[in-house]
Design an enzyme around this catalytic site. Structure first.
Site, short mmCIF file in Angstrom:
data_model
loop_
_atom_site.label_atom_id
_atom_site.label_comp_id
_atom_site.label_asym_id
_atom_site.label_seq_id
_atom_site.Cartn_x
_atom_site.Cartn_y
_atom_site.Cartn_z
N VAL A 196 -12.03 2.12 -3.89
CA VAL A 196 -11.63 1.69 -5.23
C VAL A 196 -12.58 0.59 -5.67
O VAL A 196 -12.77 -0.39 -4.96
CB VAL A 196 -10.17 1.17 -5.25
CG1 VAL A 196 -9.79 0.69 -6.64
CG2 VAL A 196 -9.21 2.25 -4.77
N HIS A 215 -10.43 -5.74 -3.26
CA HIS A 215 -9.09 -5.79 -2.69
C HIS A 215 -9.18 -6.10 -1.22
O HIS A 215 -10.12 -5.71 -0.54
CB HIS A 215 -8.31 -4.49 -2.93
CG HIS A 215 -8.98 -3.25 -2.44
ND1 HIS A 215 -10.09 -2.69 -3.04
CD2 HIS A 215 -8.69 -2.45 -1.37
CE1 HIS A 215 -10.44 -1.59 -2.40
NE2 HIS A 215 -9.61 -1.43 -1.37
N ASP A 273 0.85 -1.19 0.00
CA ASP A 273 0.00 0.00 0.00
C ASP A 273 0.89 1.24 0.00
O ASP A 273 1.90 1.28 0.72
CB ASP A 273 -0.90 -0.01 1.23
CG ASP A 273 -2.03 1.00 1.13
OD1 ASP A 273 -1.74 2.22 1.17
OD2 ASP A 273 -3.19 0.60 1.00
N ILE A 274 0.53 2.24 -0.81
CA ILE A 274 1.36 3.45 -0.88
C ILE A 274 1.15 4.37 0.33
O ILE A 274 1.91 5.31 0.53
CB ILE A 274 1.13 4.24 -2.18
CG1 ILE A 274 -0.31 4.72 -2.30
CG2 ILE A 274 1.56 3.42 -3.38
CD1 ILE A 274 -0.54 5.70 -3.43
N ASN A 281 -13.29 -3.77 2.46
CA ASN A 281 -14.35 -2.78 2.58
C ASN A 281 -15.33 -2.94 1.42
O ASN A 281 -14.91 -3.18 0.29
CB ASN A 281 -13.77 -1.36 2.54
CG ASN A 281 -12.80 -1.10 3.67
OD1 ASN A 281 -13.04 -1.47 4.79
ND2 ASN A 281 -11.68 -0.48 3.35
#
Length: 128
Positions: A106, A110, A39-40, A97
């Site tokens: 998004v 994921h 994750d960024i 989520n």
């Protein structure tokens, strides 16, 4: 911004673009069913995202439309990443989520894999 998980899949979403190689990512795992990357904006010492290669908006979409072998392959990929990162012994958290109330931002399924430190309460506690 939260998304509506009932809308059709948008192949312009950031994870679709990562899958196509249009946006760079730090991939740590890939197989025929999934890829995983860091994750960024990490929220824990380890914060890895695992996404299916196929186009599913959310966990709900995936559980309703995916073939049994896709579901098994994706779940195994998540487990493989957790083992590869050495998270099993100390423990880790998975989070997927779905929709606005779930905080999904998004429109591509994921799973967040968190670990490497004590993670605290599962969700913010309700006020009495």
């Amino acid at each position: 911004m939260p998304i509506d998980p009932t809308l059709p899949y948008d192949d312009g979403n950031i994870f679709a673009r990562i899958l196509r190689g249009e946006i760079p990512s730090t991939r740590v795992y890939e197989d025929e069913w999934a890829i995983a990357f860091e994750d960024i904006n990490p929220q824990a010492a380890n914060h890895t995202l695992v996404i299916p290669r196929a186009s599913y908006v959310s966990w709900d979409d995936f559980s309703a439309r995916a073939r049994a072998e896709e579901i098994a392959g994706f779940v195994r990929a998540v487990g493989n990443v957790a083992r590869m990162k050495g998270l099993v012994e100390s423990g880790y958290r998975l989070l997927a989520n779905v929709g606005a109330h779930g905080g999904q931002e998004v429109p591509h399924l994921h799973v967040h894999l968190f670990g490497g430190e004590p993670l605290g309460p599962m969700i913010a506690r309700r006020r009495a």
